[in-house]
Design a protein around this motif. Structure first.
Motif, mmCIF file in Angstrom:
data_model
loop_
_atom_site.group_PDB
_atom_site.id
_atom_site.type_symbol
_atom_site.label_atom_id
_atom_site.label_comp_id
_atom_site.label_asym_id
_atom_site.label_seq_id
_atom_site.Cartn_x
_atom_site.Cartn_y
_atom_site.Cartn_z
ATOM 1 N N ILE A 173 -13.517 13.776 -24.110
ATOM 2 C CA ILE A 173 -13.887 14.274 -25.399
ATOM 3 C C ILE A 173 -14.660 13.296 -26.422
ATOM 4 O O ILE A 173 -15.276 13.549 -27.212
ATOM 5 N N LEU A 174 -13.956 12.084 -26.059
ATOM 6 C CA LEU A 174 -14.428 10.883 -26.987
ATOM 7 C C LEU A 174 -15.660 10.425 -26.493
ATOM 8 O O LEU A 174 -16.715 10.094 -27.284
ATOM 9 N N SER A 175 -15.731 9.834 -25.500
ATOM 10 C CA SER A 175 -16.945 9.591 -24.895
ATOM 11 C C SER A 175 -17.046 9.201 -23.271
ATOM 12 O O SER A 175 -15.967 9.219 -22.607
ATOM 13 N N ASN A 176 -18.238 9.386 -22.566
ATOM 14 C CA ASN A 176 -18.358 9.162 -21.250
ATOM 15 C C ASN A 176 -18.806 7.680 -20.779
ATOM 16 O O ASN A 176 -19.007 7.641 -19.715
ATOM 17 N N LYS A 177 -18.973 7.071 -22.012
ATOM 18 C CA LYS A 177 -19.395 5.844 -21.662
ATOM 19 C C LYS A 177 -18.517 4.956 -20.685
ATOM 20 O O LYS A 177 -17.277 5.092 -20.844
ATOM 21 N N ILE A 178 -19.149 3.980 -19.844
ATOM 22 C CA ILE A 178 -17.982 3.134 -19.021
ATOM 23 C C ILE A 178 -18.825 1.974 -18.718
ATOM 24 O O ILE A 178 -20.100 1.779 -18.888
ATOM 25 N N THR A 179 -18.061 0.860 -18.389
ATOM 26 C CA THR A 179 -18.500 -0.601 -18.252
ATOM 27 C C THR A 179 -18.932 -0.699 -16.643
ATOM 28 O O THR A 179 -18.357 -0.010 -15.926
ATOM 29 N N LYS A 180 -19.869 -1.435 -16.453
ATOM 30 C CA LYS A 180 -20.065 -1.928 -15.219
ATOM 31 C C LYS A 180 -19.062 -2.268 -14.287
ATOM 32 O O LYS A 180 -18.687 -1.772 -13.061
ATOM 33 N N GLN A 181 -18.144 -3.183 -15.003
ATOM 34 C CA GLN A 181 -16.760 -3.460 -14.312
ATOM 35 C C GLN A 181 -15.780 -2.457 -13.957
ATOM 36 O O GLN A 181 -14.952 -2.608 -12.884
ATOM 37 N N ASP A 182 -15.812 -1.294 -14.535
ATOM 38 C CA ASP A 182 -15.117 -0.094 -14.460
ATOM 39 C C ASP A 182 -15.537 0.861 -13.173
ATOM 40 O O ASP A 182 -14.736 1.822 -12.988
ATOM 41 N N LEU A 183 -16.767 0.684 -12.941
ATOM 42 C CA LEU A 183 -17.396 1.703 -11.836
ATOM 43 C C LEU A 183 -16.727 1.570 -10.652
ATOM 44 O O LEU A 183 -15.999 0.365 -10.127
ATOM 45 N N LYS A 184 -16.428 2.543 -10.041
ATOM 46 C CA LYS A 184 -16.090 2.647 -8.534
ATOM 47 C C LYS A 184 -17.146 3.491 -7.472
ATOM 48 O O LYS A 184 -17.726 4.419 -7.955
ATOM 49 N N PRO A 185 -17.121 2.991 -6.339
ATOM 50 C CA PRO A 185 -17.851 3.570 -5.367
ATOM 51 C C PRO A 185 -17.744 4.921 -5.432
ATOM 52 O O PRO A 185 -16.564 5.492 -5.106
ATOM 53 N N GLY A 186 -18.733 5.953 -5.392
ATOM 54 C CA GLY A 186 -18.711 7.288 -5.359
ATOM 55 C C GLY A 186 -18.728 7.984 -6.975
ATOM 56 O O GLY A 186 -18.881 8.971 -7.014
ATOM 57 N N ASP A 187 -19.000 7.185 -7.836
ATOM 58 C CA ASP A 187 -19.096 7.635 -9.179
ATOM 59 C C ASP A 187 -20.220 8.350 -9.404
ATOM 60 O O ASP A 187 -21.431 7.655 -8.785
#
Length: 259
Positions: A9-23
């Motif tokens: 709802i708020l945002s789909n932004k993500i940091t590189k550090q929070d990425l997971k394989p398969g995202d």
């Protein structure tokens, strides 16, 4: 665990550090006109489906210049990791910085509720469909990196369609195929929101027509989402490019030959 909740709802932004394989990730291009999508495979690498500079539509008209290349930008100083991929075609692997091409990083959400889906008025950000386990997603992405994903078509077989297939294994089998992605569905919903709605005859006011258009737009987006459609079939990636798939998924643009 699938990403969702308030993030959707708020945002789909993500940091590189929070990425997971398969995202399934994406980055907006051309002042938010469209987004480029891919699958993060770990170690700072992304597998994505693209077509060379200025060829996304291939009409030979001004539209080609509006949809600038979804490939990583050409540069006088090629990326030390990827080289110069500005003219790349098909399924390619890039470092995350080349994939983003200066844009912000977002994560595409799966298994969201209808409320969250409609709260994100812009298509190409989420779906009601469930994602398969990350090991399946990575296997499909890497298999297609080696074998291709057919011929790129902006409206029927594009980067978002590629990422959604990697995440779900789903293909349309209807003869009326406009792709699996939310960006295409939103575009069609926006262009037909008022004109195709019988409710437009119930009002002549600007506010009434706006309400009718918004309602039609939301309904059109929702019913065209791959998570609720019935005209889909799960296809193993090994059979994706075989000629037999045209019998099971008539109308898809996936070719029987690699890129």
């Amino acid at each position: 665990m699938e990403r969702g909740g308030m993030m959707g709802i708020l945002s789909n932004k993500i940091t590189k550090q929070d990425l997971k394989p398969g995202d399934h990730i994406y980055s907006w291009r051309r002042a938010y006109i469209y987004a480029h999508h891919g699958i993060y495979i770990g170690d700072g690498k992304v597998i994505h489906f693209t077509r060379g500079a200025g060829q996304e539509i291939g009409t030979g008209t001004f539209l080609d210049s509006i949809f600038s290349s979804s490939s990583p930008d050409s540069s006088d100083t090629p990326c030390p990791i990827c080289g110069n991929q500005g003219s790349a075609n098909g399924v390619i692997s890039s470092c995350i910085d080349c994939f983003l091409s200066g844009g912000e990083l977002h994560v595409f959400l799966y298994n969201v509720s209808p409320l969250i889906f409609l709260a994100q008025a812009r298509g190409g950000t989420c779906t009601l469909a469930k994602s398969d386990p990350s090991e399946d997603v990575l296997y499909r992405a890497k298999y297609l990196l080696e074998n291709g994903f057919g011929f790129y078509n902006l409206f029927k077989n594009n980067c978002e369609d590629f990422a959604i297939y990697c995440k779900t294994g789903l293909l349309l089998f209807t003869s009326v195929n406009v792709g699996r992605g939310g960006q295409t569905a939103s575009f069609l919903a926006a262009t037909t929101a008022v004109a195709s709605s019988p409710l437009r005859f119930l009002t002549t006011s600007f506010g009434g027509l706006t309400a009718v258009g918004l309602g039609s737009y939301c309904v059109s987006r929702l019913v065209s989402d791959i998570g609720v459609r019935r005209d889909v079939i799960k296809i193993p990636v090994e059979r994706l490019l075989s000629r037999s798939i045209t019998d099971e998924a008539e109308g898809t643009t996936l070719a029987a030959m690699p890129n």
